[in-house]
Design a protein around this motif. Structure first.
Motif, PDB file in Angstrom:
ATOM      1  N   VAL A  43       0.779  -1.261  -0.138  1.00  0.00           N
ATOM      2  CA  VAL A  43      -0.108   0.184  -0.100  1.00  0.00           C
ATOM      3  C   VAL A  43       0.870   1.370   0.049  1.00  0.00           C
ATOM      4  O   VAL A  43       1.861   1.322   0.993  1.00  0.00           O
ATOM      5  CB  VAL A  43      -0.769   0.028   1.188  1.00  0.00           C
ATOM      6  CG1 VAL A  43      -1.889   1.297   1.165  1.00  0.00           C
ATOM      7  CG2 VAL A  43      -1.709  -1.225   1.305  1.00  0.00           C
ATOM      8  N   GLU A  44       0.445   2.156  -0.949  1.00  0.00           N
ATOM      9  CA  GLU A  44       1.116   3.421  -1.217  1.00  0.00           C
ATOM     10  C   GLU A  44       0.415   4.576  -0.725  1.00  0.00           C
ATOM     11  O   GLU A  44      -0.655   4.649  -1.256  1.00  0.00           O
ATOM     12  CB  GLU A  44       1.929   3.524  -2.360  1.00  0.00           C
ATOM     13  CG  GLU A  44       2.722   4.784  -2.680  1.00  0.00           C
ATOM     14  CD  GLU A  44       3.452   4.608  -3.838  1.00  0.00           C
ATOM     15  OE1 GLU A  44       4.578   5.073  -4.132  1.00  0.00           O
ATOM     16  OE2 GLU A  44       2.747   4.285  -4.990  1.00  0.00           O
ATOM     17  N   GLU A  45       0.778   5.514   0.093  1.00  0.00           N
ATOM     18  CA  GLU A  45      -0.260   6.581   0.459  1.00  0.00           C
ATOM     19  C   GLU A  45      -0.245   7.815  -0.707  1.00  0.00           C
ATOM     20  O   GLU A  45      -0.005   8.670  -0.180  1.00  0.00           O
ATOM     21  CB  GLU A  45       0.293   7.071   1.774  1.00  0.00           C
ATOM     22  CG  GLU A  45      -0.077   5.956   2.963  1.00  0.00           C
ATOM     23  CD  GLU A  45      -1.669   5.728   3.040  1.00  0.00           C
ATOM     24  OE1 GLU A  45      -2.396   6.801   3.182  1.00  0.00           O
ATOM     25  OE2 GLU A  45      -1.864   4.931   3.703  1.00  0.00           O
ATOM     26  N   LYS A  46      -0.396   7.255  -1.798  1.00  0.00           N
ATOM     27  CA  LYS A  46      -0.538   8.199  -2.959  1.00  0.00           C
ATOM     28  C   LYS A  46      -1.436   7.523  -4.065  1.00  0.00           C
ATOM     29  O   LYS A  46      -1.070   6.427  -4.108  1.00  0.00           O
ATOM     30  CB  LYS A  46       0.791   9.048  -3.307  1.00  0.00           C
ATOM     31  CG  LYS A  46       1.685   8.131  -3.825  1.00  0.00           C
ATOM     32  CD  LYS A  46       3.033   9.022  -4.123  1.00  0.00           C
ATOM     33  CE  LYS A  46       4.050   8.013  -4.841  1.00  0.00           C
ATOM     34  NZ  LYS A  46       5.204   8.811  -5.307  1.00  0.00           N
ATOM     35  N   GLY A  57      -9.121   5.655  -4.747  1.00  0.00           N
ATOM     36  CA  GLY A  57      -7.960   4.915  -4.894  1.00  0.00           C
ATOM     37  C   GLY A  57      -7.523   4.100  -6.075  1.00  0.00           C
ATOM     38  O   GLY A  57      -8.423   4.146  -6.980  1.00  0.00           O
ATOM     39  N   GLU A 108      -7.003   7.816  -0.933  1.00  0.00           N
ATOM     40  CA  GLU A 108      -6.290   8.177  -2.003  1.00  0.00           C
ATOM     41  C   GLU A 108      -4.917   7.332  -1.630  1.00  0.00           C
ATOM     42  O   GLU A 108      -3.955   7.776  -1.250  1.00  0.00           O
ATOM     43  CB  GLU A 108      -5.980   9.709  -2.116  1.00  0.00           C
ATOM     44  CG  GLU A 108      -7.284  10.674  -2.673  1.00  0.00           C
ATOM     45  CD  GLU A 108      -6.738  11.788  -3.142  1.00  0.00           C
ATOM     46  OE1 GLU A 108      -5.611  11.941  -3.528  1.00  0.00           O
ATOM     47  OE2 GLU A 108      -7.878  12.571  -3.509  1.00  0.00           O
ATOM     48  N   ARG A 109      -5.036   6.079  -1.968  1.00  0.00           N
ATOM     49  CA  ARG A 109      -4.059   5.210  -1.926  1.00  0.00           C
ATOM     50  C   ARG A 109      -3.978   4.148  -3.049  1.00  0.00           C
ATOM     51  O   ARG A 109      -4.959   3.830  -3.600  1.00  0.00           O
ATOM     52  CB  ARG A 109      -4.508   4.188  -0.713  1.00  0.00           C
ATOM     53  CG  ARG A 109      -4.388   5.021   0.748  1.00  0.00           C
ATOM     54  CD  ARG A 109      -4.519   3.798   1.905  1.00  0.00           C
ATOM     55  NE  ARG A 109      -4.673   4.635   3.111  1.00  0.00           N
ATOM     56  CZ  ARG A 109      -5.915   5.143   3.459  1.00  0.00           C
ATOM     57  NH1 ARG A 109      -7.137   4.875   2.680  1.00  0.00           N
ATOM     58  NH2 ARG A 109      -6.068   5.855   4.569  1.00  0.00           N
ATOM     59  N   THR A 110      -2.651   3.855  -3.453  1.00  0.00           N
ATOM     60  CA  THR A 110      -2.360   2.812  -4.614  1.00  0.00           C
ATOM     61  C   THR A 110      -2.074   1.671  -3.969  1.00  0.00           C
ATOM     62  O   THR A 110      -1.167   1.505  -2.881  1.00  0.00           O
ATOM     63  CB  THR A 110      -1.223   3.417  -5.285  1.00  0.00           C
ATOM     64  OG1 THR A 110      -1.851   4.588  -5.981  1.00  0.00           O
ATOM     65  CG2 THR A 110      -0.923   2.372  -6.438  1.00  0.00           C
TER      66      THR A 110
END
Length: 238
Positions: A43-46, A57, A108-110
């Motif tokens: 998980v990436e916070e952008k 997301g 808003e996570r990738t």
């Protein structure tokens, strides 16, 4: 009877080991006969630029194969550049997973889904999708427990399987040898409710009638129902 002793409508032995990797938010090793794929979720916070400030997301995938996953050594993509086949498969995995997830619930996570083939004997893309869905479900469970997510974003279950016409017979879940001999081959990606996410089908030699496709579809529905039952049992005990 096939070389490995299976009936035409029989899957290879399936094993899914959850939490296979220590650090990933979600992970699973899927074994489909001799095909083995490690699926992990990070998980990436952008999010990509086109989703910035939308509150939505994203899910994207990368697919790769170890050099000796195959009979002879295949150079790594990092050395020779991403091959067309790898790029096509990872796009398929990403599309398939996004189809069964409510992206508005991710924040808003990738979610990066990595599928790494450690041994290949046919069906690597279908095994990747089936295993990746489990890894993603585990990642969502972890984030729900931690309070990062408010609701489960998963809308439906998802699995994939191959079918083909080999020596005049319709077969489910092809090995590499069967796939290489196939007159027709297809990959089916379906939900637990039997809805179509994606179908890839091609004549390797002569065009084939719709009757052949219909027979493959019925076999695929049977196989995917079995795979989804296995997935559910894994998640219940994970």
């Amino acid at each position: 009877m096939r070389k490995d002793g299976r009936a035409p409508d029989e899957l290879r032995p399936v094993k899914i080991i959850p939490h296979f990797l220590k650090y990933a938010e979600g992970s699973a090793l899927i074994e489909l006969g001799e095909t083995k794929v490690i699926c992990s979720v990070s998980v990436e916070e952008k999010v990509p630029a086109f989703l910035k400030d939308t509150g939505m997301g994203w899910i994207t995938a990368e697919y790769a194969m170890l050099p000796r996953a195959t009979h002879s050594r295949t150079p790594r993509d990092s050395v020779v550049g991403k091959k067309g086949r790898s790029y096509e498969i990872q796009r398929l995995i990403g599309r398939a997973l996004r189809a069964v997830v409510d992206l508005t619930l991710l924040g808003e996570r990738t979610f990066w889904v990595d599928c790494d083939v450690i041994q290949a004997d046919g069906g690597t893309r279908t095994a990747s999708i089936t295993g990746a869905w489990v890894a993603l479900a585990l990642a969502f469970k972890k984030l729900l427990r931690a309070g990062v997510l408010d609701q489960d974003p998963l809308k439906e279950s998802l699995a994939a399987v191959s079918c083909g016409l080999v020596a005049g017979e319709i077969l489910l879940d092809l090995t590499y040898e069967e796939d290489a001999m196939a007159e027709v081959d297809a990959n089916f990606v379906l939900t637990g409710e039997g809805k179509v996410v994606e179908i890839q089908a091609a004549a390797e030699k002569d065009p084939f009638p719709w009757e052949i496709f219909d027979q493959m579809r019925k076999l695929a529905e049977k196989g995917i129902a079995e795979l989804i039952n296995i997935q559910k049992k894994v998640l219940e005990n994970a």
